[in-house]
Design a protein around this motif. Structure first.
Motif, PDB file in Angstrom:
ATOM      1  N   UNK A 239       0.851  -1.195   0.000  1.00 40.41           N
ATOM      2  CA  UNK A 239       0.000   0.000   0.000  1.00 40.41           C
ATOM      3  C   UNK A 239       0.884   1.242   0.000  1.00 40.41           C
ATOM      4  N   UNK A 240       1.353   1.614  -1.179  1.00 39.59           N
ATOM      5  CA  UNK A 240       2.255   2.757  -1.317  1.00 39.59           C
ATOM      6  C   UNK A 240       1.470   4.008  -1.704  1.00 39.59           C
ATOM      7  N   UNK A 241       1.924   5.147  -1.200  1.00 38.07           N
ATOM      8  CA  UNK A 241       1.276   6.416  -1.536  1.00 38.07           C
ATOM      9  C   UNK A 241       1.432   6.712  -3.023  1.00 38.07           C
TER      10      UNK A 241
ATOM     11  N   UNK B 191      17.200   7.684   3.986  1.00 34.11           N
ATOM     12  CA  UNK B 191      16.718   6.394   3.460  1.00 34.11           C
ATOM     13  C   UNK B 191      17.214   5.249   4.325  1.00 34.11           C
ATOM     14  N   UNK B 192      18.496   5.305   4.685  1.00 30.31           N
ATOM     15  CA  UNK B 192      19.077   4.229   5.492  1.00 30.31           C
ATOM     16  C   UNK B 192      18.474   4.182   6.890  1.00 30.31           C
ATOM     17  N   UNK B 193      17.947   5.311   7.368  1.00 31.68           N
ATOM     18  CA  UNK B 193      17.324   5.328   8.690  1.00 31.68           C
ATOM     19  C   UNK B 193      15.931   4.703   8.670  1.00 31.68           C
ATOM     20  N   UNK B 194      15.430   4.382   7.468  1.00 32.73           N
ATOM     21  CA  UNK B 194      14.120   3.740   7.348  1.00 32.73           C
ATOM     22  C   UNK B 194      13.005   4.657   6.932  1.00 32.73           C
ATOM     23  N   UNK B 195      13.296   5.921   6.644  1.00 32.65           N
ATOM     24  CA  UNK B 195      12.250   6.854   6.224  1.00 32.65           C
ATOM     25  C   UNK B 195      11.701   6.449   4.859  1.00 32.65           C
ATOM     26  N   UNK B 196      10.396   6.564   4.694  1.00 30.72           N
ATOM     27  CA  UNK B 196       9.749   6.184   3.434  1.00 30.72           C
ATOM     28  C   UNK B 196       9.907   7.307   2.418  1.00 30.72           C
ATOM     29  N   UNK B 197      10.367   6.934   1.221  1.00 29.00           N
ATOM     30  CA  UNK B 197      10.470   7.883   0.113  1.00 29.00           C
ATOM     31  C   UNK B 197       9.587   7.395  -1.016  1.00 29.00           C
ATOM     32  N   UNK B 198       9.096   8.305  -1.827  1.00 24.87           N
ATOM     33  CA  UNK B 198       8.262   7.945  -2.973  1.00 24.87           C
ATOM     34  C   UNK B 198       9.165   7.739  -4.172  1.00 24.87           C
ATOM     35  N   UNK B 199       9.092   6.539  -4.786  1.00 27.56           N
ATOM     36  CA  UNK B 199       9.932   6.255  -5.939  1.00 27.56           C
ATOM     37  C   UNK B 199       9.645   7.239  -7.074  1.00 27.56           C
ATOM     38  N   UNK B 200      10.708   7.668  -7.750  1.00 29.11           N
ATOM     39  CA  UNK B 200      10.639   8.601  -8.882  1.00 29.11           C
ATOM     40  C   UNK B 200      10.447  10.050  -8.452  1.00 29.11           C
TER      41      UNK B 200
END
Length: 871
Positions: A576-578, A631-640
């Protein structure tokens, strides 16, 4: 050796060499939002090679799931794959070239027992050290081939970084294979030799100018494709004959009812379906959903390519889920995520394949016509045709190009891109942000604005620029609409789904009402609005004040979207990605990838999780840090999504229940949100769902409205709130019964009327005609009446009209004997509707139609009499 045995032999071999066996990482590289899919074993270890993290061990080994999109159009031959498993051993500043070559030679000759005389080696052209090390293994000098940078040098990841030469081990199928030319060697590129293992010697650091300096601690990165080495060890000529893929080929053959190996075209299609079916299964298991871009587009492209090739095998009903089931059965013990997500995998494949099947037949038919036309004319498939297949029928452009090339056609990709650009412009024009404004300011030099709105909601600043009707102005007067750019501002500019702030900009005796704020060019922030008092000029000192209540409402909704995202992932899964959002003061909207509608239980769980986080009054904090660290800390990023080198991480809770890259405005603690309530859940496209919700003041208002509504209903129905559902059901059932009784009475009355009409039948020549208006009847009752009168007449024509609805409707019935004589109900109905201003049609014995003007019914009926008289 089976593929499983070979995989285990490799890992055990290196474990005995003091390597730590690492599990495969996901196909979706969670530590790198810029990378589409995991393409090699070293990807998960990249931070170790770059010195950004300390490895758990200096010696590592793995069997990594990999996916490469560059070969999609080649899949169908006997060697290419999209999904494959990569065996690898890695040294992070531990052993180097000598040990890597020792281990490689020992494994292939002693464990796999490949004949040494069948093995050839390639090295980088000036790597004398590697040459000597291979000679120590008694590899003849004439079987060590020096090749250039294109073939035997591993470049840095990007413009600069670690790199080095590589050495490849090749297997020789013999001089009766390939080009059969004297002097043929692995540099030839023919099918005689197959590369089985690549040993990369990471010994240099290359700067942006291309200068290479030796690394203090060189490293090793190796890769060996499991499918390919299994084929070599088992003496198979193709990977599709190994136990890793042969069961899937067999499954396709059984489904299609065609034996593999009997027809080349059918074999190509079989290999496509088998290979893509496996790749599709693994992509979905690792969280990829079908979509129109990025990883989702890769998945959709594979499903549709496999579906098309399945049609060539005669598979008309959806079949890919069966290939996925076979894949799960074959590989589920090694990769348990396949079994864990089996239902999701099969549901997604079924839905996507069925969706494409709806347009596939029509698309194939149209493509065949386009190809036929192109072959007879320019031998170029036009860009507008490629675009139509893509836009209307869902054909991936790469698939259309591949089919055209197989037919010997060129493709007008420039024309396709022009069509795509035009579509993007149309979409852009129809989605202008904010009250129809066009962003004419994009062409202007407006300077930059310092945003201070995270800390302040009001501040003293000055006007940098004034824009009126897209032009820079020196001053602005009462009553004028314009856009202001300030040196500093507390106003948040619309971005990332969050709407822009509104508020006031005031001078000494002047006031500008800001109704919207947008980002401008070169870091400027544009405040749109109107002067309601006094005047402004460039450079003037002003005070900027954000509407605090509105900002607080927006902040509540924005933090709530983060909590919602977290709850969705908990309840329905990490897929379930934004995919989009809107954060406004009165509501929030959140689009996410999911196949089907959420159940009532799922929505209740999501609400419960969010509201529990709100009641816990979790702290909300923001921190700026380098993208890689975030990113390495686990924060969610939106691809692209395009992120700068420094990003803002928004955390909810300590430890965080949510951590996302976000530049928006938020509450300082979740308790400020008050309450969260979902108002709707709906579909916004295939595999895409939308939740809308309210918080804070909007949730309170919704509660008040619903409470008043319940009170009014309770009074009207003389029932308590708890009794209302039963009371309403009772009323509905009673209403349904009464409606049916009324319809039955109408029917009886209409049929009685039809009986009366028989006595008023007139003769048009030798034909008996019943023509009348029955304004109390709808179209269904008119049909029944026409059939009833036809039966009673025995021979004749019936024309009935009704003005019961908003527009007139007509029914014409012709008995069978008159149909044989040339009387046709469809022709008669058209004579009627031409006069009544509508249209209609049907069969020779019964036809229906409609008109636009109720006042023309009598004229239309007379026209029918005239028409019948002329037959």
């Amino acid at each position: 050796m089976t593929g499983e045995e070979l995989r285990q032999a490799f890992l055990s071999f290196f474990e005995n060499k003091k390597h730590l066996v690492m599990p495969s990482s996901s196909l979706v590289p969670h530590n790198d939002p810029t990378l589409l899919l995991n393409t090699a074993g070293m990807v998960q270890f990249k931070p170790y090679f770059l010195g950004e993290d300390t490895p758990v061990s200096r010696r590592l080994t793995s069997c990594q799931k990999c996916f490469r999109t560059t070969d999609i159009e080649s899949v169908g031959d006997t060697s290419h794959c999209t999904f494959f498993e990569m065996l690898g051993n890695f040294s992070i500043g531990d052993y180097f070239k000598s040990e890597a070559i020792d281990y490689g030679w020992e494994f292939v000759t002693e464990v796999l027992k490949l004949p040494s005389e069948k093995l050839w080696i390639t090295i980088y052209e000036d790597d004398d050290e590697a040459f000597e090390l291979w000679r120590l293994k008694e590899v003849p000098a004439d079987r060590i081939v020096r090749l250039g940078e294109k073939d035997n040098f591993w470049g840095p990841p990007g413009d600069a970084g670690p790199c080095g030469p590589c050495s490849e081990i090749h297997y020789d199928y013999g001089d009766d294979h390939g080009c059969r030319q004297p002097g043929c060697n692995p540099g030839c590129g023919c099918s005689r030799f197959v590369e089985i293992w690549n040993l990369v010697f990471i010994q240099f650091n290359q700067d942006k100018k291309g200068v290479r300096k030796p690394l203090e601690k060189p490293s090793i990165d190796t890769g060996m494709g499991l499918e390919r080495i299994t084929a070599v060890v088992d003496g198979k000529s193709t990977i599709f004959e190994t136990d890793l893929l042969k069961p899937l080929v067999g499954e396709v053959s059984v489904l299609a009812g065609r034996a593999y190996g009997q027809n080349e075209d059918a074999d190509i299609a079989t290999r496509v379906v088998a290979e893509h079916g496996r790749g599709i299964t693994f992509l979905i298991a690792d969280g990829v959903m079908p979509g129109s871009d990025g990883r989702g587009y890769v998945l959709r492209r594979l499903i549709r390519r496999a579906a098309l090739y399945g049609r060539r095998l005669g598979l008309k009903d959806p079949f890919l889920a069966q290939i996925a089931s076979a894949t799960i059965k074959l590989m589920g013990s090694r990769y348990p995520e396949l079994e864990e997500k089996k239902k999701l995998i099969l549901d997604i494949i079924n839905a996507e394949e069925r969706r494409f099947s709806e347009t596939l037949s029509a698309g194939i038919e149209l493509l065949d016509k386009m190809i036929e036309t192109a072959l007879s004319e320019s031998r170029i498939l036009a860009g507008k045709d490629i675009f139509k297949l893509y836009d209307t029928f869902g054909f991936p452009v790469e698939l259309t190009r591949e089919i055209a090339q197989r037919k010997g056609l060129n493709t007008d990709m420039a024309g396709f891109e022009n069509e795509m650009s035009a579509q993007r412009e149309r979409a852009k024009a129809s989605h202008r942000f904010g009250k129809g404004r066009t962003v004419q300011e994009e062409k202007l030099d407006l300077g930059t604005t310092c945003f201070a709105g995270y800390q302040k909601l009001a501040l003293d600043t000055s006007i940098s620029s004034i824009v009126i009707d897209g032009r820079i102005a020196d001053s602005l007067h009462e009553g004028q609409e314009a856009s202001l750019v300030l040196k500093d501002t507390p106003f948040y500019a619309e971005k990332g789904g969050q709407v822009g702030d509104s508020g006031l900009i005031t001078g000494q005796d002047s006031q500008f009402i800001v109704d919207d704020t947008n980002p401008g060019p070169n870091g400027s922030i544009i405040h749109h609005g109107k002067v309601t008092q006094g005047a402004f000029k460039t450079g003037e000192a002003v005070n900027a004040r954000v509407d605090e209540c509105r900002r607080a409402d927006i902040a509540r909704n924005h933090t709530a979207t983060h909590l919602l995202h977290n709850a969705l992932r908990k309840v329905i899964g990490s897929h379930a990605e934004q995919k989009g959002s809107l954060v406004s003061p009165d509501r929030l909207r959140f689009d996410f990838s999911h196949l089907k509608a959420l159940t009532s239980d799922e929505l209740e769980k999501i609400e419960m999780i969010v509201n529990q986080a709100i009641r816990s009054n979790l702290p909300v904090s923001a921190e700026e840090m380098p993208l890689k660290q975030a990113i390495e800390s686990g924060a969610i990023a939106i691809f692209d999504e395009k992120y700068s080198e420094k990003v803002r991480v928004l955390r909810v809770g300590n430890p965080p229940v949510s951590a996302e890259l976000c530049g928006g405005t938020h509450v300082s603690a979740t308790g400020e949100i008050g309450v969260f309530h979902i108002t709707s859940e709906s579909s916004v496209g295939a595999g895409l769902r939308r939740i809308e919700a309210v918080t804070g003041r909007s949730a309170e208002e919704l509660l008040r409205v619903q409470s008043r509504l319940l009170e009014e209903l309770s009074r009207a129905l003389d029932a308590s709130a708890k009794e209302l559902p039963g009371k309403v059901r009772g009323l509905f059932e009673e209403c349904t019964t009464l409606t049916k009784q009324i319809e039955d009475m109408k029917r009886q009355h209409t049929l009685m009327r039809a009986e009366e009409l028989l006595s008023r039948a007139e003769n048009i020549g030798a034909v008996r005609l019943v023509s009348a208006r029955m304004d109390e009847a709808g179209i269904e009752l008119l049909r029944d009446s026409a059939d009833y009168i036809k039966d009673k007449l025995g021979s004749g024509i019936v024309i009935l009209a009704s003005n019961a609805g908003e527009k007139p409707v007509f029914v014409v019935g012709v008995t069978g004997d008159l149909v044989k004589q040339g009387y046709n109900a469809s022709n008669i109905i058209r004579s009627i509707t031409r006069v009544a201003g509508g249209g209609g049609g049907g069969k020779p014995g019964l036809a229906t139609g409609g008109g636009k003007d109720k006042n023309l019914v009598e004229q239309a009926l007379q026209a029918a009499r005239d028409f019948i008289g002329q037959v």
